[in-house]
Design an enzyme around this catalytic site. Structure first.
Site, PDB file in Angstrom:
ATOM      1  CE  LYS A  28      76.313 -63.859 -66.205  1.00 31.32           C
ATOM      2  NZ  LYS A  28      75.974 -63.989 -67.627  1.00 31.32           N
ATOM      3  CB  CYS A  50      55.537 -85.906 -33.123  1.00 30.44           C
ATOM      4  SG  CYS A  50      55.651 -86.740 -34.712  1.00 30.44           S
ATOM      5  CB  CYS A  53      56.685 -89.788 -31.879  1.00 34.02           C
ATOM      6  SG  CYS A  53      58.022 -88.666 -32.369  1.00 34.02           S
ATOM      7  CG  ASN A  75      46.451 -88.621 -44.515  1.00 30.78           C
ATOM      8  OD1 ASN A  75      46.055 -88.001 -43.528  1.00 30.78           O
ATOM      9  ND2 ASN A  75      47.263 -88.087 -45.415  1.00 30.78           N
ATOM     10  CG  HIS A 113      60.219 -85.792 -33.868  1.00 25.94           C
ATOM     11  ND1 HIS A 113      58.967 -85.835 -34.452  1.00 25.94           N
ATOM     12  CD2 HIS A 113      60.491 -84.477 -33.671  1.00 25.94           C
ATOM     13  CE1 HIS A 113      58.503 -84.603 -34.591  1.00 25.94           C
ATOM     14  NE2 HIS A 113      59.401 -83.747 -34.129  1.00 25.94           N
ATOM     15  CG  ASN A 153      54.784 -83.059 -50.057  1.00 32.49           C
ATOM     16  OD1 ASN A 153      55.180 -83.033 -51.209  1.00 32.49           O
ATOM     17  ND2 ASN A 153      53.500 -83.159 -49.740  1.00 32.49           N
ATOM     18  CB  SER A 161      51.849 -79.877 -41.709  1.00 32.98           C
ATOM     19  OG  SER A 161      51.309 -81.141 -41.957  1.00 32.98           O
ATOM     20  CG  HIS A 164      58.293 -88.296 -37.192  1.00 32.91           C
ATOM     21  ND1 HIS A 164      58.403 -88.620 -35.863  1.00 32.91           N
ATOM     22  CD2 HIS A 164      58.602 -89.429 -37.879  1.00 32.91           C
ATOM     23  CE1 HIS A 164      58.744 -89.896 -35.750  1.00 32.91           C
ATOM     24  NE2 HIS A 164      58.873 -90.406 -36.953  1.00 32.91           N
ATOM     25  CG  HIS A 166      55.679 -87.877 -42.810  1.00 31.15           C
ATOM     26  ND1 HIS A 166      56.210 -86.680 -42.358  1.00 31.15           N
ATOM     27  CD2 HIS A 166      54.533 -87.541 -43.449  1.00 31.15           C
ATOM     28  CE1 HIS A 166      55.411 -85.681 -42.683  1.00 31.15           C
ATOM     29  NE2 HIS A 166      54.384 -86.163 -43.361  1.00 31.15           N
ATOM     30  CD  GLN A 168      50.988 -87.177 -47.721  1.00 31.56           C
ATOM     31  OE1 GLN A 168      49.823 -87.430 -47.995  1.00 31.56           O
ATOM     32  NE2 GLN A 168      51.432 -85.940 -47.576  1.00 31.56           N
ATOM     33  CD  GLU A 182      56.488 -89.394 -66.235  1.00 34.46           C
ATOM     34  OE1 GLU A 182      56.745 -90.552 -65.887  1.00 34.46           O
ATOM     35  OE2 GLU A 182      57.063 -88.387 -65.751  1.00 34.46           O
ATOM     36  CG  HIS A 298      60.122 -87.318 -61.589  1.00 34.40           C
ATOM     37  ND1 HIS A 298      60.856 -86.975 -62.692  1.00 34.40           N
ATOM     38  CD2 HIS A 298      59.108 -88.087 -62.057  1.00 34.40           C
ATOM     39  CE1 HIS A 298      60.313 -87.494 -63.781  1.00 34.40           C
ATOM     40  NE2 HIS A 298      59.243 -88.189 -63.426  1.00 34.40           N
ATOM     41  CD  GLN A 323      62.992 -68.792 -66.383  1.00 31.25           C
ATOM     42  OE1 GLN A 323      62.690 -68.878 -65.201  1.00 31.25           O
ATOM     43  NE2 GLN A 323      64.116 -68.247 -66.779  1.00 31.25           N
TER      44      GLN A 323
HETATM   45  O1  LIG Z   1      48.956 -84.405 -46.917  1.00 33.56           O
HETATM   46  P1  LIG Z   1      49.555 -83.255 -46.158  1.00 33.56           P
HETATM   47  O2  LIG Z   1      50.979 -83.486 -45.750  1.00 33.56           O
HETATM   48  O3  LIG Z   1      48.693 -82.824 -45.016  1.00 33.56           O
HETATM   49  O4  LIG Z   1      49.571 -82.034 -47.192  1.00 33.56           O
HETATM   50  C1  LIG Z   1      50.579 -81.711 -48.095  1.00 33.56           C
HETATM   51  O5  LIG Z   1      50.697 -82.654 -49.157  1.00 33.56           O
HETATM   52  C2  LIG Z   1      49.544 -82.824 -49.992  1.00 33.56           C
HETATM   53  C3  LIG Z   1      49.895 -83.759 -51.110  1.00 33.56           C
HETATM   54  O6  LIG Z   1      50.945 -83.285 -51.925  1.00 33.56           O
HETATM   55  C4  LIG Z   1      49.036 -81.483 -50.522  1.00 33.56           C
HETATM   56  O7  LIG Z   1      47.781 -81.669 -51.125  1.00 33.56           O
HETATM   57  C5  LIG Z   1      48.898 -80.419 -49.418  1.00 33.56           C
HETATM   58  O8  LIG Z   1      48.580 -79.167 -49.995  1.00 33.56           O
HETATM   59  C6  LIG Z   1      50.216 -80.335 -48.641  1.00 33.56           C
HETATM   60  O9  LIG Z   1      50.106 -79.388 -47.605  1.00 33.56           O
HETATM   61  O1  LIG Z   2      60.886 -61.407 -63.312  1.00 37.42           O
HETATM   62  P1  LIG Z   2      61.043 -61.337 -61.806  1.00 37.42           P
HETATM   63  O2  LIG Z   2      59.955 -60.541 -61.154  1.00 37.42           O
HETATM   64  O3  LIG Z   2      62.406 -60.925 -61.401  1.00 37.42           O
HETATM   65  O4  LIG Z   2      60.871 -62.847 -61.305  1.00 37.42           O
HETATM   66  C1  LIG Z   2      59.671 -63.485 -60.968  1.00 37.42           C
HETATM   67  O5  LIG Z   2      58.833 -63.721 -62.097  1.00 37.42           O
HETATM   68  C2  LIG Z   2      59.388 -64.554 -63.110  1.00 37.42           C
HETATM   69  C3  LIG Z   2      58.324 -64.793 -64.169  1.00 37.42           C
HETATM   70  O6  LIG Z   2      57.177 -65.442 -63.654  1.00 37.42           O
HETATM   71  C4  LIG Z   2      59.914 -65.884 -62.546  1.00 37.42           C
HETATM   72  O7  LIG Z   2      60.643 -66.544 -63.544  1.00 37.42           O
HETATM   73  C5  LIG Z   2      60.811 -65.670 -61.326  1.00 37.42           C
HETATM   74  O8  LIG Z   2      61.131 -66.910 -60.752  1.00 37.42           O
HETATM   75  C6  LIG Z   2      60.074 -64.784 -60.311  1.00 37.42           C
HETATM   76  O9  LIG Z   2      60.874 -64.559 -59.179  1.00 37.42           O
END
Ligand SMILES: O=P(O)(O)O[C@H]1O[C@H](CO)[C@@H](O)[C@H](O)[C@H]1O
Ligand SMILES: O=P(O)(O)O[C@H]1O[C@H](CO)[C@@H](O)[C@H](O)[C@H]1O
Lengths: 346, 346
Positions: A28, A50, A53, A75, A113, A153, A161, A164, A166, A168, A182, A298, A323
Site C-alpha cells: 500500500k 546493430c 542484424c 562474445n 531486430h 537479459n 545493451s 535485438h 538475444h 547468452q 541448488e 528461472h 524481500q
Molecule cells: O554481456 P552484456 O550484455 O554486455 O552485459 C550484461 O550481462 C552480463 C551478464 O549478466 C553482465 O555481467 C553485465 O553487467 C550486463 O550489462
Molecule cells: O524503505 P523504503 O525506502 O521505502 O524502500 C527502499 O528500501 C527498502 C529496504 O532496502 C526496499 O525494500 C525497497 O524496495 C526500497 O525501495
C-alpha cells in the site's frame, strides 16, 4: 493459521535452502522514487548499426551471415576466456583466488531486430530451443567445462545493451555459487527420497493449483512459493531430467509453446515489453551422473507497480535478506488473468 | 603466478564463504546500454513537502519536531510489524513458511534537506553514530529481537524515494540469510584460531597496503579483496568487538571521521552524489556471547563507468555468480587518488 496475505512472514526457497521475506501489507506504500524511462518501442525490422542484424559487421570486423532463424557466435567481449591457464593464489587462507576458464557466446533469437520472444511464433522459438540444445551438447564436449549457463537479459533495465532479441551462454571450468547451492539441496533431497526435489514440489503445486500459470503436456510455468521478485516464475519440466540434452522433439516444441505463453502473459500485465533476466539451471557437465538434478528455468523480472516502477533489491535486501511486497499468490493471480494473445496483436 | 589485472579469476569472500568472478580484461567493452538520469542537485535546505524535514507532517498525520541534529521514528510503511503473532506453515516440507516479527525505523541524519553524509561535518555525523548506538541498545532490550540491521539507501538509483539524508533500521525476530552466512564463517574461523576472522584479515590487508583507503586510529576503510560491486568498500573496527554497543566516545568520533572521508572520496570520483546501499553487520542480539563476531560496515555502490552508467548485476550474476570487471585493486587506486575535501567545497 498463518495468513499469507496479511502477516509478514518468510518462506523457504527449497532450491537454495535460503529464506525470502514477504511483507504483504506493505504494497500500500506510495511511491515517490525512481521511475524508469520507457524505451521507445518502434524499432525497424533491420537496423544497419546493430551488431546482431544479419549481414552487419561486429566489433572485431567479422560480418554476420544472412541468417534466417537463430545465430550464435563467441562474445566479442567475453567475460571468460578459453585460453586462461589454471593458476591459484593463496595468502594465509585469507586472500584466496583461482583462475577461471570459460567460453562466452551470444545467441541472436531472430534475424528481425524488432521482435522479442513473445512476439515470435512457437516455431521460431523452437528453433532457439534447438540451438540451446545443440550448444549445450557441443560445449559439454570440452572436458574442462563443468557448467553451462544459458540466459537472457531482456530490456535496458536489466543491463541489456542491444534491443535485438538475444541471449547468452557462459560455459566455465567450475561451478558458480547458485549452482552449488541448488546441487546441494537437490542432492540432499534425492538421497533421502529417491525422487527429485522438483518432482515432488511440482506434484504439490499441481495439486494445490494456486500458483500454476501454464500447464502444458511436458512443462509447467508457475510462481514458486518462495519467489523473491514481484513476478518471478519458474518453468519446470514434467519429466525429471538433468538437462536440455534429454528433451525430445515433442518436449522442445512444448517448451517453445510454454515460453511463448509465459512471456505473452508478462507483456500483457503492463502492456509493455516486460523486462527480465531468465535462464536455465541444469546439471553440471563432465561430472558424472546427475540423477538429483531436475531441469528448470528461472524468470526474474524487476517490475512491481507499473511499466516504469520496479522493485529495488537494495539496502536491507543486499545486506540482510531478499524481500518482497505483493505475495507470490497475488502475482500468480495477475499472471493468470492475462490474455494469451499478445496485446499488440489484439 | 596469477595475474589479477589480466586473467579472469574468482576470489573467495571470507565472510560468506562464496566466490565472486573477476573479468579484468572486460572493462574495455563499450557501453550502449542504459544511462541513468542525473537527479537535479539543487535541493532547498527545507522542503515543505518532505516528510523528513523538521515541523512537517508525515503519512499518518504525526508532525515531526523541530529537531536540531538527527531524528528517529517508526517507519510509516514498515515491512515488519511488532504485533505479528508467531505462526508457521508446512506442507510436506515442500511449502515452508513462518511469520516474522519486527520493528522498522527511519533515521533522519540532519534537519537540512539539502545535505548528505559527505557534506556534513564530522561532529554532525558523530550525532548520527550516537543515535545508531542508542537505537541498537534500545532495540536489543526487546528480548524477542534477534538481529538489528542498520542501513542507508542513498540515491534514487538505490531505491531511495526521498533525497533528505536518512537511513533505516530493521530489527527482527530471526536471523537474515546474509547474517547466517557471516555468523557461520566467522564462528568456524574463531573456533580454529581463537581470533576473529576480520582481525587476521585486517592484519594482512594493513601489511600489504594495496586496498586500504582510510587508516584512522580505530577504523580502517578498504576495498575487500573479494569486492563484488565496482567500488565496494568495507569499514572494519581495529578492535574486535561484536557490535556498535562497545564503541567508546573516541571510537565513535573516529568512525564519524572515517565515514566522512570515505563518502567524500566516493563523491569525488565522478563529481556526483555517489549512490550506494550501506549498512553495518553486527552480532545477533539476545543470543548469548558473540566473540567470533567482528563489527563491520559494507558499502555497495552501483556506479561503474561514470555518474550515469552502473554495473548491472543481472542474468549471469543472478542465476550463477556475482561478477565484476575492474579489479578491486584498480578501484582502490581510484579511491586513493581522490581528494579528501568534497568537490563542492573545493
Ligand atoms: O554481456 P552484456 O550484455 O554486455 O552485459 C550484461 O550481462 C552480463 C551478464 O549478466 C553482465 O555481467 C553485465 O553487467 C550486463 O550489462
Ligand atoms: O524503505 P523504503 O525506502 O521505502 O524502500 C527502499 O528500501 C527498502 C529496504 O532496502 C526496499 O525494500 C525497497 O524496495 C526500497 O525501495
Amino acid at each position: 493459521m498463518l495468513n499469507f496475505s496479511e502477516q509478514p512472514h518468510k518462506r523457504k526457497n527449497l532450491l537454495t535452502g535460503e529464506y525470502i521475506l514477504v511483507s504483504p501489507h506493505r504494497s500500500k506504500r506510495p511511491w515517490q522514487g525512481q521511475v524508469e524511462d520507457l524505451a521507445p518501442d518502434d524499432r525497424p525490422q533491420y537496423d544497419p548499426k546493430c551488431y546482431l542484424c544479419p549481414g552487419n559487421a561486429r566489433a572485431d570486423g567479422t560480418v554476420n551471415p544472412a541468417y534466417k532463424d537463430s545465430f550464435v557466435f563467441v562474445n566479442d567481449f567475453s567475460a571468460l576466456l578459453e585460453d586462461t591457464a589454471l593458476d591459484a593464489f593463496n595468502e594465509e587462507d585469507l586472500l584466496q583466488a583461482e583462475t577461471e576458464r570459460g567460453i562466452c557466446k551470444v545467441i541472436s533469437f531472430s534475424p528481425r531486430h524488432d521482435l522479442t520472444l513473445p512476439e515470435m511464433s512457437a516455431a521460431e522459438i523452437k528453433s532457439v530451443v534447438d540451438l540451446w540444445q545443440r550448444e549445450f551438447r557441443e560445449l559439454s564436449a570440452y572436458e574442462w567445462i563443468k557448467y553451462i549457463q544459458i540466459f537472457e537479459n531482456k530490456g535496458s533495465i536489466m543491463g541489456c545493451s542491444n534491443p535485438h532479441p538475444h541471449g547468452q551462454i557462459w560455459a566455465q571450468s567450475s561451478l558458480p555459487v547458485e549452482i552449488q547451492k541448488e546441487s546441494e539441496q537437490q542432492a540432499i533431497y534425492f538421497r533421502s527420497k529417491g525422487r527429485t526435489l522438483l518432482q515432488d514440489y511440482l506434484d504439490v503445486e499441481l495439486r494445490k493449483n494456486e500458483r500454476i500459470i501454464v500447464n502444458n503436456d511436458y512443462f509447467v510455468a508457475l510462481v514458486p512459493f518462495w519467489a523473491a521478485w514481484p513476478y518471478e516464475t519458474m518453468i519446470i519440466s514434467k519429466r525429471a531430467v538433468p538437462s536440455i540434452l534429454a528433451f525430445t522433439e515433442e518436449e522442445k516444441e512444448d517448451l517453445a509453446k510454454t515460453l511463448q505463453e509465459l512471456t505473452i502473459r508478462y507483456d500483457n500485465i503492463f502492456k509493455t515489453s516486460f523486462p527480465y533476466s531468465a535462464g536455465m539451471h541444469q546439471a553440471p557437465v563432465n561430472s558424472g551422473e546427475q540423477p538429483a538434478w531436475h531441469w528448470h528455468m528461472h524468470f526474474y523480472p524487476p517490475l512491481l507497480r507499473s511499466a516504469t516502477v520496479k522493485k529495488f533489491m537494495v539496502g536491507y535486501e543486499m545486506l540482510a535478506n531478499p524481500q518482497r511486497d505483493i505475495t507470490p499468490e497475488q502475482a500468480a493471480d495477475t499472471l493468470k488473468q492475462q490474455a494469451t494473445v499478445h496485446y499488440k496483436a489484439q
